[in-house]
Enzyme design. Structure first.
Site, PDB file in Angstrom:
ATOM      1  N   ASP A 192     -17.806   7.477   4.510  1.00 50.79           N
ATOM      2  CA  ASP A 192     -17.494   7.065   5.788  1.00 50.79           C
ATOM      3  C   ASP A 192     -17.266   5.518   5.758  1.00 50.79           C
ATOM      4  OD1 ASP A 192     -16.325   7.300   8.350  1.00 50.79           O
ATOM      5  OD2 ASP A 192     -18.185   7.841   9.332  1.00 50.79           O
ATOM      6  N   HIS A 227      -8.606   3.512   2.766  1.00 57.19           N
ATOM      7  CA  HIS A 227      -8.631   4.443   2.284  1.00 57.19           C
ATOM      8  C   HIS A 227      -8.419   4.421   0.800  1.00 57.19           C
ATOM      9  CE1 HIS A 227      -9.172   6.540   6.032  1.00 57.19           C
ATOM     10  NE2 HIS A 227      -8.105   6.099   6.369  1.00 57.19           N
ATOM     11  N   LEU A 256     -20.751  17.490 -14.993  1.00 58.92           N
ATOM     12  CA  LEU A 256     -20.986  17.485 -13.777  1.00 58.92           C
ATOM     13  C   LEU A 256     -19.997  18.239 -12.830  1.00 58.92           C
ATOM     14  CD1 LEU A 256     -22.029  15.465 -11.089  1.00 58.92           C
ATOM     15  CD2 LEU A 256     -19.863  14.069 -11.373  1.00 58.92           C
TER      16      LEU A 256
HETATM   17  C1  IPE Z   1     -16.313  12.455   8.561  1.00 62.55           C
HETATM   18  O1  IPE Z   1     -15.983  11.267   8.617  1.00 62.55           O
HETATM   19  C2  IPE Z   1     -15.018  13.200   7.617  1.00 62.55           C
HETATM   20  C3  IPE Z   1     -15.069  12.489   6.299  1.00 62.55           C
HETATM   21  C4  IPE Z   1     -15.716  11.573   5.886  1.00 62.55           C
HETATM   22  C5  IPE Z   1     -13.935  13.039   5.329  1.00 62.55           C
HETATM   23  P1  IPE Z   1     -15.117  10.896  10.292  1.00 62.55           P
HETATM   24  O2  IPE Z   1     -15.087   9.628  10.315  1.00 62.55           O
HETATM   25  O3  IPE Z   1     -14.059  11.863  10.432  1.00 62.55           O
HETATM   26  O4  IPE Z   1     -16.301  11.507  11.354  1.00 62.55           O
HETATM   27  P2  IPE Z   1     -16.316  11.253  12.935  1.00 62.55           P
HETATM   28  O5  IPE Z   1     -15.448  11.533  13.561  1.00 62.55           O
HETATM   29  O6  IPE Z   1     -16.896   9.709  12.894  1.00 62.55           O
HETATM   30  O7  IPE Z   1     -17.726  11.978  13.026  1.00 62.55           O
HETATM   31  C1  IPE Z   2     -13.601   7.917   6.157  1.00 62.98           C
HETATM   32  O1  IPE Z   2     -13.391   6.411   6.407  1.00 62.98           O
HETATM   33  C2  IPE Z   2     -12.351   8.478   5.551  1.00 62.98           C
HETATM   34  C3  IPE Z   2     -11.934   9.635   6.196  1.00 62.98           C
HETATM   35  C4  IPE Z   2     -12.340  10.382   7.221  1.00 62.98           C
HETATM   36  C5  IPE Z   2     -10.976  10.255   5.395  1.00 62.98           C
HETATM   37  P1  IPE Z   2     -12.642   6.494   8.080  1.00 62.98           P
HETATM   38  O2  IPE Z   2     -11.340   6.604   8.055  1.00 62.98           O
HETATM   39  O3  IPE Z   2     -13.380   7.564   9.015  1.00 62.98           O
HETATM   40  O4  IPE Z   2     -13.273   5.057   8.375  1.00 62.98           O
HETATM   41  P2  IPE Z   2     -13.825   4.751  10.040  1.00 62.98           P
HETATM   42  O5  IPE Z   2     -14.950   5.636  10.280  1.00 62.98           O
HETATM   43  O6  IPE Z   2     -12.820   4.723  10.997  1.00 62.98           O
HETATM   44  O7  IPE Z   2     -14.340   3.339   9.438  1.00 62.98           O
HETATM   45 MG    MG Z   3     -15.152   7.457   9.980  1.00 65.45          MG
END
Ligand code: IPE
Ligand code: IPE
Ligand code: MG
Length: 250
Positions: free
Chosen positions: A21, A38, A132
């Site tokens: 995240d 990303h 792995l």
């Molecule tokens: C969880 O992260 C999903 C992934 C890392 C793929 P999100 O960024 O979507 O989660 P919330 O919405 O903050 O809970």
């Molecule tokens: C995690 O990073 C990637 C996915 C959920 C696919 P985010 O896109 O959720 O990044 P933040 O949480 O907005 O910083």
């Molecule tokens: Mg996120």
């Protein structure tokens, strides 16, 4: 794999799961569009896979796209789908050469047919590898996985192949997406958020949690090592009053 016991508390976890995240915030902090976060996140994933192998971890599960991530703006969803395509096309041969076994959890329904084909290809090509196991949770939601498992069991009961009384924890566990894999010992979430976001709800019942402030694109070997050190300092009891080896938890 030998079970962890109180005597080998320094042993690495067998299965580490990561909620990757913070890509969006990483990009925003640099004045860049979210997709750039990303893109850089894929590089962090490559580092994490290499580090997991070096640390002697048998299974690494990564949360790539949640069942709820469809709520994001269409261009971001499209970008994430494209990133998965590129990841499989660019990295599959190298992962295979490194002995990585790729597994996918999450619903196939809802994904583009070419993505389903790529995921199937990645699993089939690497099925016999044993260095792995890399589990990619894509279009994954823990509640959806449990609901799908319940539906599979209900069909078995309706068809007369299973009695309702035979449905217990083990039976439900066997109906999940990857029943042969051990439960995660450690769940790491980056970016400072402290929630599961529908990740591995069933499997993480007795996992240890480590929350790191690092935004995912910055995640490196040192962060991984720090999470493992934190894990090694924990005492897992599984409901008992003394530390218990993970493999005997249930
Ligand atoms: C969880 O992260 C999903 C992934 C890392 C793929 P999100 O960024 O979507 O989660 P919330 O919405 O903050 O809970
Ligand atoms: C995690 O990073 C990637 C996915 C959920 C696919 P985010 O896109 O959720 O990044 P933040 O949480 O907005 O910083
Ligand atoms: Mg996120």
């Amino acid at each position: 794999m030998t079970p962890r016991t109180p005597d080998d508390a320094g042993a690495p976890p067998r299965h580490v799961a990561i909620i990757m995240d913070g890509n969006g915030r990483w990009a925003k902090a640099r004045g860049l569009p979210r997709f750039e976060g990303h893109r850089r996140g894929v590089e962090a994933l490559r580092r994490a896979v290499r580090a997991a192998s070096e640390f002697g971890i048998a299974t690494l599960t990564v949360y790539g796209f949640s069942a709820e991530n469809w709520r994001r703006p269409a261009p971001e969803v499209d970008y994430l789908m494209g990133l998965l395509r590129r990841f499989v096309r660019n990295d599959l041969a190298e992962l295979h050469a490194a002995g990585v076994r790729v597994r996918i959890i999450g619903r196939r329904a809802g994904l583009a047919p070419d993505i389903v084909a790529l995921l199937d290809e990645a699993q089939a090509l690497t099925a016999a590898n044993d260095a792995l196991t890399l589990v990619v949770a894509f279009n994954y939601g823990g509640r959806q996985e449990i609901a799908d498992a319940a539906r599979r069991l209900a069909r078995e009961v309706a068809a007369g192949r299973l009695s309702a009384e035979a449905i217990d924890e083990a039976a439900l566990g066997r109906a999940l997406d990857a029943p042969d894999l051990p439960d995660p010992d450690l769940v790491i979430r980056t970016s400072g958020e402290r929630r599961l976001s529908n990740f591995l709800l069933w499997q993480a019942a007795y996992a240890e949690f480590v929350f790191l402030p690092t935004l995912w694109p910055d995640f490196d070997r040192a962060d991984f090592a720090a999470a493992l050190a934190e894990y090694a300092s924990r005492e897992r009891r599984f409901g008992d009053v003394v530390a218990r080896p993970a493999a005997n938890a249930s």
